[in-house]
Every structure is written in structure tokens, then in C-alpha cells.
Design an enzyme around this catalytic site. Structure first.
Site, mmCIF file in Angstrom:
data_model
loop_
_atom_site.group_PDB
_atom_site.id
_atom_site.type_symbol
_atom_site.label_atom_id
_atom_site.label_comp_id
_atom_site.label_asym_id
_atom_site.label_seq_id
_atom_site.Cartn_x
_atom_site.Cartn_y
_atom_site.Cartn_z
ATOM 1 N N TYR A 69 32.103 98.246 26.953
ATOM 2 C CA TYR A 69 32.310 96.978 26.240
ATOM 3 C C TYR A 69 33.605 96.317 26.684
ATOM 4 C CZ TYR A 69 32.839 93.694 22.343
ATOM 5 O OH TYR A 69 32.997 92.559 21.581
ATOM 6 N N SER A 104 37.169 89.443 23.498
ATOM 7 C CA SER A 104 37.526 90.338 22.391
ATOM 8 C C SER A 104 38.847 91.014 22.714
ATOM 9 C CB SER A 104 36.437 91.400 22.214
ATOM 10 O OG SER A 104 36.878 92.463 21.389
#
Length: 314
Positions: A187, A161
Site C-alpha cells: 500500500y 496517504s
């Protein structure tokens, strides 16, 4: 492909899985897609099945997996869509999945993940996002090494990501035992770890003909964002200096995964990061695109591999 040559393709951010997979022929190839029953996992699996591969959906919810398998078989005509239970936060589940796999594995798509969750820990005390997004996929990938090696020219696809830009892996406190827990930092380092896995797996397994690459799928509205509020999105837009996010359809979001899994342009190419169906440029401050140097750092990649081995060994 020389390491200093950046890979471009005829495709773009708007390209779909159908466009990327056109002309790709995968009969006789065996594929695993983790998280293959939701979000871009479904469209990744559908495109690979549509190209003739045998596809195993490795999923936490086998019932959802069976529904997805039936849907994919119906739309592609390919009946070789299998379902197997896999919980990436549960090392026993991963070990069982690996033990049940027989024969070669040509493509492993490490697609499943959790995003910006509240502070949660596994029974081992590992922070959940790192445990799921990295350690789970690390255990799965290394556990399937023999199957990948026996395939000849196998590919590992690591879904990362742009969030990786926010943080390297913080080796001094990976599991937030000392620093305050922050969902996006957790994350971010797990997504950096996804890229570093591709870097080190390619280095270690070159003699086995295995290559691994990472990618940013783009922003897609899926269940992955269930922990994200509109306030979170507004803050992210402000930090990035953009007026709005451009959302992709699931078919567009899965296109880069399918490209990395199948494109002949990537034969023998590994340890790289792709976005919008092309290899990413180095990140420029003030943007949400590109790849951070910390995600491609070979020393960090080697260190993460060793730390992961030691962590899983307990």
C-alpha cells in the site's frame, strides 16, 4: 507561485468540504471522480456538484453510482451527475472509459483505491494495490491527457496517504515477485507512486496548462479500511508514538481533495503534496505527518513514469 513558497490557506484539519467550496463557482466545468460512490469520493463529488460542475462518478458498481448520483442531485439541485463504469484493476475497462469520453476535462480526481489487501494479483501478474492505486490511475490520466489539455488550466488531483512515508517505490521488485508480500508495504509504495505521478505529470504537461497535486485526506472510517483490524490500528499507533488516531468525518476528509481541485491559491501550482488543507511540511521522523523526500524525488518520478509506460505496454 515560486517553488520555495509553501502554500497555506485559511482552512485546517477541521474544515469541511462546504467551507472549502464556499464561493467556488464551477458552471461549465467537467469533473471525473474515481471511486465517487463511496467514502470521501461521495463528499468530493457532492462539493464539486454543489459548485455547479458536471460530475461523472467513475465507479466499479454502476448501481451504487446511480444511487449516489440521485442523492447528490437531491442535495445540491445539480442534475448533471453522470455515472460511468470503471474498474481500475482492469485495463480493458479503463480503455473503454477513456474511449467513451468526449470533450474537455477540467478536473480529474484520482480518488479510488484499495488498502492493505491480502496478496492478490491481476491477470497480468501485477500486485493488486499497485495495479489499482497507481497503474490504473496512470492509464486513466494519460489516456485523458488530450481532454485535460483541451480544457485549459486543468487539474489532476491524486489522493495519496501518510502511508507513503513507509516506503518508496521499490523499483527492483515492485510486484513482490522476490520479496515476501507485506500488505502495508505494498500500500505504501502505491501511495508514494500517487505523489510521484503528480510530480512528473506537472513537469511533462506544463505547456498544456495541466497541473497535478497529491494529498493526504486524513483518517476517515470508510469501506477502504475493510482489510484493517483493530490489532493493525494498535500497532500503527504504537509505531507512530501516538495514543489515538483523530478520525475525520467524510466531509472533513474530502476537504483537502476539494481544495486541491478548486482553490485559486493553487492556480498554476503543481507537483506538491497537501494535508489538512495546506501544503505539507517535510516529514519529521517520529511523526505521521509531512511528505517524504522520496515521494517528491524528480528522478524517481521520471523513472516511475517510464516503468509505468513499459508495464502497460506489456
Amino acid at each position: 507561485m515560486p517553488a520555495n513558497i509553501r502554500i497555506s490557506t485559511p482552512f485546517s484539519a477541521e474544515s469541511t468540504t462546504a467551507e472549502v467550496a464556499a464561493g467556488v463557482d464551477l458552471p461549465g466545468r467537467r469533473v471525473i471522480v474515481t471511486g465517487g460512490a463511496s467514502g470521501i469520493g461521495i463528499e468530493t463529488a457532492r462539493a464539486l456538484a454543489g459548485s455547479g460542475a458536471e460530475v461523472t462518478l467513475a465507479v466499479r458498481d454502476p448501481a451504487a453510482g446511480e444511487r449516489t448520483a440521485e442523492d447528490i442531485a437531491g442535495t445540491t439541485g445539480n442534475q448533471r451527475i453522470l455515472v460511468a463504469p470503471l474498474d481500475l484493476a482492469d485495463q480493458a475497462s479503463i480503455a473503454s472509459f477513456v474511449a467513451s469520453w468526449t470533450g474537455p476535462l477540467h478536473i480529474l480526481v484520482n480518488n479510488a483505491g484499495v488498502m492493505a489487501s491480502p496478496e492478490l494479483r491481476t491477470p497480468q501478474g501485477w500486485e493488486l494495490q499497485f495495479a489499482t492505486n497507481h497503474l490504473g490511475h496512470f492509464a486513466l490520466t494519460t489516456g485523458l491527457h488530450r481532454a485535460l489539455a483541451s480544457a485549459g488550466g486543468a487539474r489532476v488531483v491524486s489522493v495519496s496517504s501518510s502511508a507513503h512515508l513507509r516506503s518508496p517505490v521499490v523499483f527492483d521488485d515492485i510486484h513482490f515477485r522476490e520479496r515476501p508480500y507485506e500488505p502495508w508495504s505494498a500500500y505504501a509504495q502505491s501511495k508514494t507512486a500517487n505523489v510521484l505521478l503528480a510530480v512528473e505529470a506537472t513537469r511533462r504537461w506544463a505547456d498544456d496548462g495541466i497541473t497535478a497535486n497529491a494529498l493526504m485526506p486524513g483518517g476517515i472510517r470508510t469501506n477502504l479500511q475493510r482489510h484493517i483490524t483493530e490489532e493493525d490500528l494498535e500497532r500503527m499507533r504504537a509505531q507512530a508514538g501516538v495514543a489515538t488516531f483523530v478520525w475525520k468525518t467524510p466531509e472533513q476528509g474530502a476537504a483537502t481533495s476539494v481544495l486541491v481541485a478548486t482553490s485559486p491559491l493553487l492556480d498554476g501550482v503543481g507537483g506538491r503534496y497537501f494535508e489538512n488543507c495546506a501544503e505539507a511540511e517535510p516529514h519529521r521522523p517520529g511523526t505521521l505527518t509531512g511528505v517524504a523526500a522520496h515521494a517528491l524525488d524528480p528522478e524517481a518520478a521520471a523513472r516511475l513514469w517510464e516503468v509505468s509506460v513499459q508495464t502497460l505496454a506489456g
